[in-house]
Motif scaffolding. Structure first.
Motif, PDB file in Angstrom:
ATOM      1  N   ARG A   3       0.827  -1.211   0.000  1.00  0.00           N
ATOM      2  CA  ARG A   3       0.000   0.000   0.000  1.00  0.00           C
ATOM      3  C   ARG A   3       0.860   1.259   0.000  1.00  0.00           C
ATOM      4  NH1 ARG A   3      -4.586  -1.731   4.494  1.00  0.00           N
ATOM      5  NH2 ARG A   3      -5.833  -3.063   3.105  1.00  0.00           N
ATOM      6  N   THR A   4       1.972   1.201   0.749  1.00  0.00           N
ATOM      7  CA  THR A   4       2.875   2.358   0.788  1.00  0.00           C
ATOM      8  C   THR A   4       3.467   2.621  -0.591  1.00  0.00           C
ATOM      9  OG1 THR A   4       3.420   1.927   3.108  1.00  0.00           O
ATOM     10  CG2 THR A   4       4.943   3.321   1.873  1.00  0.00           C
ATOM     11  N   ARG A   5       3.945   1.558  -1.251  1.00  0.00           N
ATOM     12  CA  ARG A   5       4.520   1.715  -2.595  1.00  0.00           C
ATOM     13  C   ARG A   5       3.483   2.231  -3.584  1.00  0.00           C
ATOM     14  NH1 ARG A   5       7.383  -3.226  -1.430  1.00  0.00           N
ATOM     15  NH2 ARG A   5       5.726  -4.410  -2.464  1.00  0.00           N
ATOM     16  N   ALA A   6       2.241   1.681  -3.482  1.00  0.00           N
ATOM     17  CA  ALA A   6       1.178   2.111  -4.393  1.00  0.00           C
ATOM     18  C   ALA A   6       0.843   3.582  -4.166  1.00  0.00           C
ATOM     19  CB  ALA A   6      -0.066   1.249  -4.184  1.00  0.00           C
ATOM     20  N   GLY A   7       0.829   4.015  -2.887  1.00  0.00           N
ATOM     21  CA  GLY A   7       0.536   5.410  -2.570  1.00  0.00           C
ATOM     22  C   GLY A   7       1.599   6.344  -3.097  1.00  0.00           C
ATOM     23  N   LEU A   8       2.875   5.964  -2.962  1.00  0.00           N
ATOM     24  CA  LEU A   8       3.969   6.785  -3.469  1.00  0.00           C
ATOM     25  C   LEU A   8       3.951   6.867  -4.992  1.00  0.00           C
ATOM     26  CD1 LEU A   8       6.865   5.610  -1.125  1.00  0.00           C
ATOM     27  CD2 LEU A   8       5.722   7.829  -1.094  1.00  0.00           C
ATOM     28  N   LYS A   9       3.641   5.733  -5.638  1.00  0.00           N
ATOM     29  CA  LYS A   9       3.572   5.728  -7.105  1.00  0.00           C
ATOM     30  C   LYS A   9       2.441   6.629  -7.588  1.00  0.00           C
ATOM     31  CE  LYS A   9       3.216   2.736 -11.152  1.00  0.00           C
ATOM     32  NZ  LYS A   9       2.220   3.592 -11.806  1.00  0.00           N
ATOM     33  N   ALA A  10       1.276   6.544  -6.910  1.00  0.00           N
ATOM     34  CA  ALA A  10       0.146   7.386  -7.293  1.00  0.00           C
ATOM     35  C   ALA A  10       0.497   8.862  -7.124  1.00  0.00           C
ATOM     36  CB  ALA A  10      -1.074   7.024  -6.448  1.00  0.00           C
ATOM     37  N   ALA A  11       1.223   9.183  -6.049  1.00  0.00           N
ATOM     38  CA  ALA A  11       1.628  10.575  -5.813  1.00  0.00           C
ATOM     39  C   ALA A  11       2.603  11.039  -6.900  1.00  0.00           C
ATOM     40  CB  ALA A  11       2.265  10.715  -4.434  1.00  0.00           C
ATOM     41  N   GLY A  30       7.474  12.067  -2.578  1.00  0.00           N
ATOM     42  CA  GLY A  30       7.312  11.758  -1.163  1.00  0.00           C
ATOM     43  C   GLY A  30       8.173  12.645  -0.292  1.00  0.00           C
TER      44      GLY A  30
END
Length: 201
Positions: free
Chosen positions: A122-130, A137
């Motif tokens: 989820r952290t990786r997906a959130g950073l990619k979306a950002a 980040g």
């Protein structure tokens, strides 16, 4: 040998119920702690572990008496296993000296690893979306480009101190200095002299 461990969170709580249950379960020695379950430094638990030998079993009334989270529980039981010490929880009827008890803890371990994997994903997906939206980040810079330009202009005036500029921009002098290429000396000879007056290093 069965060694009991009882824990209450506050000085006001009474461990009598746990002590009675541990004694009835056949514990020859019981260590009693008054400390929060989240507290890592638990002297009585450390004393119990030091007292025990390979082949012994640590007994608690409930799982949450030993740990307050699944990772903490698994870490503690794994440390016991490394020393050849078993673990029993009376309320949940778990006994790692049996095949069924070991299986339960292997399942616990798999669940904990699954939880960690989900959090990482989820952290990786959130950073990619950002990043896809043009954001990076980390914390935003304390000074914008406009702020920095204003700071440089102000600091060219030898009558204006670093502290005054920092106060105007609502940042610390150290933060302002970090944003100046080559330090305050990079804005000119007058700035260098002013920096020395301000003892800015």
């Amino acid at each position: 040998m069965l060694v009991g461990y009882a824990r209450v969170s506050t000085q006001d709580q009474n461990p009598a119920l746990q002590l009675d249950a541990l004694t009835a379960a056949g514990c020859e020695k019981v260590f009693t702690e008054k400390a929060s379950g989240a507290q890592r430094d638990r002297p009585e638990l450390a004393a119990a572990l030091s007292y025990m030998r390979s082949g012994d079993s640590l007994v608690v009334w409930k799982l949450d008496r030993l740990a307050r989270s699944l990772p903490q529980l698994i870490e503690t039981v794994a440390a016991l296993e490394d020393q050849g010490i078993g673990f029993r929880s009376m309320t949940e009827a778990i006994d790692t000296t049996t095949a069924g008890g070991k299986l339960i803890f292997h399942i616990f371990g798999a669940l904990a690893e699954f939880e960690r994997s989900v959090i990482r994903e989820r952290t990786r997906a959130g950073l990619k979306a950002a990043r896809d939206r043009g954001r990076k980040g980390g914390r935003p810079p304390a000074l914008s480009a406009a702020d920095l330009a204003a700071a440089k202009a102000l600091l060219r005036d030898p009558a204006i101190t670093v502290d005054e500029v920092a106060n105007r921009l609502k940042v610390s002098p150290a933060t302002l200095y970090r944003h100046l290429p080559g330090g305050r000396g990079g804005i000119g000879a007058q700035g260098e002299a002013n920096a020395q007056e301000d003892h800015f290093d």
